[in-house]
Design an enzyme around this catalytic site. Structure first.
Site, short mmCIF file in Angstrom:
data_model
loop_
_atom_site.label_atom_id
_atom_site.label_comp_id
_atom_site.label_asym_id
_atom_site.label_seq_id
_atom_site.Cartn_x
_atom_site.Cartn_y
_atom_site.Cartn_z
CB ALA A 208 -0.89 -0.02 1.22
CD GLU B 112 1.65 -5.24 5.77
OE1 GLU B 112 2.40 -6.18 6.14
OE2 GLU B 112 0.86 -5.33 4.83
CD GLU C 258 -2.39 -7.15 3.10
OE1 GLU C 258 -2.02 -6.04 2.66
OE2 GLU C 258 -2.94 -7.30 4.20
N GLY D 188 0.50 -4.90 0.94
CA GLY D 188 -0.69 -4.95 0.10
C GLY D 188 -0.45 -5.69 -1.21
N1 CAA Z 1 4.55 3.15 -0.77
C1 CAA Z 1 4.97 4.31 -1.34
N2 CAA Z 1 6.10 4.40 -2.07
C2 CAA Z 1 6.83 3.29 -2.22
C3 CAA Z 1 6.46 2.06 -1.66
C4 CAA Z 1 5.26 2.01 -0.90
N3 CAA Z 1 4.80 0.89 -0.34
N4 CAA Z 1 7.40 1.14 -1.97
C5 CAA Z 1 8.31 1.77 -2.72
N5 CAA Z 1 7.99 3.07 -2.87
C6 CAA Z 1 8.71 4.10 -3.62
C7 CAA Z 1 9.95 4.54 -2.87
O1 CAA Z 1 9.61 5.49 -1.90
C8 CAA Z 1 10.78 5.10 -4.00
O2 CAA Z 1 10.29 6.38 -4.31
P1 CAA Z 1 11.31 7.62 -4.49
O3 CAA Z 1 12.13 7.22 -5.69
O4 CAA Z 1 10.40 8.77 -4.71
O5 CAA Z 1 12.12 7.67 -3.23
C9 CAA Z 1 10.44 4.18 -5.17
O6 CAA Z 1 9.22 3.55 -4.83
C10 CAA Z 1 11.46 3.08 -5.38
O7 CAA Z 1 11.68 2.41 -4.17
P2 CAA Z 1 13.11 2.18 -3.50
O8 CAA Z 1 14.03 3.27 -3.90
O9 CAA Z 1 12.91 1.95 -2.04
O10 CAA Z 1 13.54 0.83 -4.25
P3 CAA Z 1 14.51 -0.31 -3.69
O11 CAA Z 1 14.71 -1.23 -4.85
O12 CAA Z 1 15.69 0.28 -3.00
O13 CAA Z 1 13.66 -1.07 -2.55
C11 CAA Z 1 11.71 -2.14 -1.64
C12 CAA Z 1 12.51 -1.81 -2.90
C13 CAA Z 1 12.49 -3.11 -0.75
C14 CAA Z 1 10.41 -2.81 -2.11
C15 CAA Z 1 11.41 -0.85 -0.85
O14 CAA Z 1 10.88 0.10 -1.74
C16 CAA Z 1 10.44 -1.03 0.26
O15 CAA Z 1 10.79 -1.54 1.32
N6 CAA Z 1 9.16 -0.61 0.08
C17 CAA Z 1 8.15 -0.65 1.08
C18 CAA Z 1 7.66 -2.07 1.33
C19 CAA Z 1 6.61 -2.07 2.40
O16 CAA Z 1 6.85 -1.74 3.54
N7 CAA Z 1 5.36 -2.47 2.04
C20 CAA Z 1 4.27 -2.50 2.96
C21 CAA Z 1 3.53 -1.21 2.86
S1 CAA Z 1 2.27 -1.06 4.10
C22 CAA Z 1 0.98 -1.96 3.56
O17 CAA Z 1 1.01 -2.56 2.51
C23 CAA Z 1 -0.22 -1.97 4.47
C24 CAA Z 1 -1.22 -3.00 4.14
O18 CAA Z 1 -1.26 -4.10 4.63
C25 CAA Z 1 -2.25 -2.72 3.22
#
Ligand code: CAA
Length: 258
Positions: free
Chosen positions: A66, A132, A112, A109
């Site tokens: 998400a 999360e 999910e 998400g």
């Molecule tokens: N939400 C918003 N933006 C996101 C995102 C997310 N879940 N995941 C990645 N992005 C964005 C990053 O912020 C980045 O944007 P900028 O270039 O503007 O900084 C862009 O996508 C590329 O990401 P990274 O530079 O981080 O890429 P990476 O290859 O170094 O890492 C990754 C990849 C490990 C997937 C890392 O992006 C990450 O950890 N993302 C978040 C994963 C996460 O925590 N997901 C759970 C979200 S909460 C949720 O989903 C709640 C629920 O149950 C519904």
């Protein structure tokens, strides 16, 4: 389909492909993506020409979760009053069989959403997790429930409490995914599976989906009773006659989808 900004929708015969296309944020599932995926899936579901729907992302990410930036400022009342994420439930209610074709990150998400699909195909590059907890929250689109039902308490707790991810091999061993496919072949293979499903009798495929899903909702006795009712009902279809006649005549069946 022309009005979508975060997804692409393509038809190929009786199967359809929805591609998450929001690459700047690794297909993070913001409210617009949710609205577009659900709208597209429901429209395809209403169209009796659709026999199977494939949902995919990019090579790098099915979806990285998400949208964290969109959620960050929200308070409890914002989440509660808007019933944040509830529209995703409609995706799981689609009656047409759905296939998730996952390459790269399927986190939060993203995991999910993949678990809401009926068949989960993973590229060898796929990575699954419910991270999360590292953000100070818990899964909110069914992850704690669907992951636990899919892979059991031991691994679900491990993933949800530590936030660690699983690679495609571990996901297959755990029973989360049905097949691992070399990344370069993922989409071709997913479409082949979709075409296979779409060539079956559409109502009978819907009933098979409904029967399997019932196993997650009810007791064994009730589930078997439910299955038996549907099993008897398929004998009202032309496709049952065609399928069994084709077998007897040693030829491939041609289902008319009713
Ligand atoms: N939400 C918003 N933006 C996101 C995102 C997310 N879940 N995941 C990645 N992005 C964005 C990053 O912020 C980045 O944007 P900028 O270039 O503007 O900084 C862009 O996508 C590329 O990401 P990274 O530079 O981080 O890429 P990476 O290859 O170094 O890492 C990754 C990849 C490990 C997937 C890392 O992006 C990450 O950890 N993302 C978040 C994963 C996460 O925590 N997901 C759970 C979200 S909460 C949720 O989903 C709640 C629920 O149950 C519904």
């Amino acid at each position: 389909t022309a009005s979508y900004e975060t997804i692409r929708v393509e038809r190929k015969g009786r199967s359809a492909l929805i591609t998450l296309d929001h690459p700047k944020a690794l297909n993070a599932l913001n409210l617009q993506v949710m609205d577009e995926v659900v709208t597209a899936a429901e429209a395809l579901d209403r169209d009796q020409g659709t026999g199977c729907i494939v949902l995919t992302g990019s090579d790098r990410a099915f979806a990285a979760g998400a949208d964290i930036k969109e959620m960050r400022p929200q308070g409890y009342m914002d989440m509660y009053l808007s019933d944040w994420f509830s529209a995703w439930d409609r995706f799981a209610q689609v009656r047409t069989p759905t296939i998730a074709a996952v390459a790269g990150h399927a986190l939060g998400g993203g995991c999910e959403l993949a678990m809401m699909c009926d068949i989960l195909l993973a590229a060898d590059t796929a990575v699954f997790g419910q991270p999360e907890i590292r953000l100070g929250v818990i899964p909110g689109i069914g992850g704690s429930q669907r992951l636990t039902r899919a892979i059991g308490k031991a691994k679900a707790m491990d993933l949800c409490l530590t936030g660690r991810t699983m690679d495609a091999d571990e996901a297959e061993r755990a029973g989360l995914v049905s097949r691992i496919i070399p990344a370069a072949d993922l989409l071709t293979e997913a479409v082949t599976v979709a075409e296979t499903v779409a060539a079956m009798s559409a109502p009978v495929a819907m009933m098979a989906k409904e029967a399997v899903n019932r196993a997650f909702e009810t007791t064994l006795t009730e589930g078997i009773r439910f299955e038996r009712r549907l099993f008897h009902a398929v004998f009202a279809t032309a496709d049952q006659k065609e399928g069994m006649t084709a077998f007897t005549e040693k030829r491939p069946p041609v289902f008319t989808h009713r």
